[in-house]
Motif scaffolding. Structure first.
Motif, short mmCIF file in Angstrom:
data_model
loop_
_atom_site.label_atom_id
_atom_site.label_comp_id
_atom_site.label_asym_id
_atom_site.label_seq_id
_atom_site.Cartn_x
_atom_site.Cartn_y
_atom_site.Cartn_z
N GLN A 58 -88.34 -94.28 -0.17
CA GLN A 58 -88.06 -93.31 -1.24
C GLN A 58 -89.25 -92.40 -1.55
O GLN A 58 -89.10 -91.42 -2.26
CB GLN A 58 -87.67 -94.06 -2.52
CG GLN A 58 -86.38 -94.86 -2.39
CD GLN A 58 -86.14 -95.72 -3.61
OE1 GLN A 58 -86.87 -96.68 -3.85
NE2 GLN A 58 -85.14 -95.35 -4.40
N ILE A 59 -90.40 -92.72 -1.02
CA ILE A 59 -91.61 -91.94 -1.30
C ILE A 59 -91.66 -90.75 -0.34
O ILE A 59 -91.58 -90.93 0.88
CB ILE A 59 -92.88 -92.81 -1.14
CG1 ILE A 59 -92.78 -94.05 -2.05
CG2 ILE A 59 -94.13 -92.01 -1.43
CD1 ILE A 59 -93.83 -95.10 -1.79
N PRO A 60 -91.79 -89.55 -0.87
CA PRO A 60 -91.84 -88.36 0.01
C PRO A 60 -93.07 -88.38 0.93
O PRO A 60 -94.15 -88.85 0.53
CB PRO A 60 -91.95 -87.19 -0.98
CG PRO A 60 -91.53 -87.73 -2.30
CD PRO A 60 -91.84 -89.20 -2.28
N ASP A 61 -92.88 -87.87 2.13
CA ASP A 61 -93.98 -87.82 3.10
C ASP A 61 -95.18 -87.05 2.60
O ASP A 61 -96.32 -87.37 2.91
CB ASP A 61 -93.50 -87.18 4.42
CG ASP A 61 -92.64 -88.11 5.25
OD1 ASP A 61 -92.58 -89.33 4.93
OD2 ASP A 61 -92.02 -87.62 6.22
N ASP A 62 -94.95 -86.01 1.80
CA ASP A 62 -96.05 -85.16 1.36
C ASP A 62 -96.74 -85.66 0.09
O ASP A 62 -97.66 -85.01 -0.41
CB ASP A 62 -95.59 -83.71 1.19
CG ASP A 62 -94.50 -83.56 0.14
OD1 ASP A 62 -93.91 -84.57 -0.28
OD2 ASP A 62 -94.24 -82.40 -0.26
N ALA A 63 -96.32 -86.82 -0.43
CA ALA A 63 -96.98 -87.39 -1.61
C ALA A 63 -98.45 -87.68 -1.26
O ALA A 63 -98.74 -88.26 -0.22
CB ALA A 63 -96.28 -88.65 -2.06
N LYS A 64 -99.34 -87.24 -2.13
CA LYS A 64 -100.78 -87.38 -1.87
C LYS A 64 -101.31 -88.71 -2.39
O LYS A 64 -100.91 -89.17 -3.46
CB LYS A 64 -101.57 -86.25 -2.53
CG LYS A 64 -101.25 -84.89 -1.97
CD LYS A 64 -101.77 -84.76 -0.58
CE LYS A 64 -101.47 -83.40 -0.01
NZ LYS A 64 -101.54 -83.39 1.43
N ILE A 65 -102.22 -89.29 -1.65
CA ILE A 65 -102.89 -90.50 -2.10
C ILE A 65 -103.83 -90.11 -3.24
O ILE A 65 -104.63 -89.19 -3.11
CB ILE A 65 -103.65 -91.17 -0.94
CG1 ILE A 65 -102.64 -91.73 0.07
CG2 ILE A 65 -104.58 -92.25 -1.46
CD1 ILE A 65 -103.26 -92.30 1.32
N LYS A 66 -103.71 -90.80 -4.34
CA LYS A 66 -104.53 -90.52 -5.52
C LYS A 66 -105.74 -91.45 -5.55
O LYS A 66 -106.83 -91.06 -5.92
CB LYS A 66 -103.68 -90.73 -6.77
CG LYS A 66 -104.38 -90.52 -8.08
CD LYS A 66 -103.40 -90.75 -9.23
CE LYS A 66 -104.08 -90.67 -10.58
NZ LYS A 66 -103.13 -90.96 -11.66
#
Length: 184
Positions: A169-177
């Protein structure tokens, strides 16, 4: 007496091929450059001779009530935050490392500014936890966990803390924080 150069040269070649240089920025399961899971707090000056170790207000920086030890590069950028297993013990080893700079990378190129796609394409995700503002992704292969801001998730996943979120469910473009290495 005839001196044979072949034996010393062969020995030197064998020794040099066995020597492995340590990449000062490589993150692995049990090390980050020269820093390992068995490095004692008192030896940090040896591990980071060209960097600055944050000085605490106490005379002995390792006896400060603040457990975290911050490492800064020559330019003043914080590169690592270390948490010892035992406070006020210079013989303690490190239990948690927060990676604060993208200069540190795994052998597969994963770093602080990577996207979720880089993470999922290169490592097996061990678990996903839901928290108030972030999701926490565990990767046992490298003793690491990562945070991703919930604002990078679809709207239906952002507000319910009890919702079980799956990696798919996590988008590929989600950035690591946040990028953390934990040694037990």
């Amino acid at each position: 007496m005839k001196f044979n150069l072949h034996l010393p040269l062969l020995s030197l070649l064998l020794l040099s091929s066995c020597y492995q240089s340590t990449d000062a920025n490589l993150i692995s399961k049990q090390s980050i450059g020269l820093l390992t899971d068995s490095t004692q707090v008192r030896n940090l000056d040896l591990m980071f001779p060209n960097d600055s170790i944050a000085k605490f207000t106490n005379k002995n920086r390792f006896n400060a009530t603040n457990r975290n030890i911050e490492i800064y590069d020559k330019g003043g950028e914080k590169i690592l935050t270390l948490t010892p297993k035992k406070a006020k013990d210079s013989l303690s080893t490190i239990k948690l490392i927060e990676i604060n700079s993208e200069q540190f990378k795994t052998s597969k190129g994963l770093h602080l500014k990577s996207s979720f796609k880089t993470l999922k394409d290169n490592y097996k995700i061990s678990g996903v936890q839901n928290s108030i503002k972030n999701i926490i992704i565990s990767v046992d292969d490298i003793n690491s966990f990562f945070t991703i801001d919930k604002n990078d998730l679809p709207a239906e996943l952002r507000f319910d803390m009890n919702l079980k979120i799956e990696a798919i469910q996590i988008p590929d473009d989600a950035k690591i924080k946040g990028f953390y290495v934990q040694w037990f």
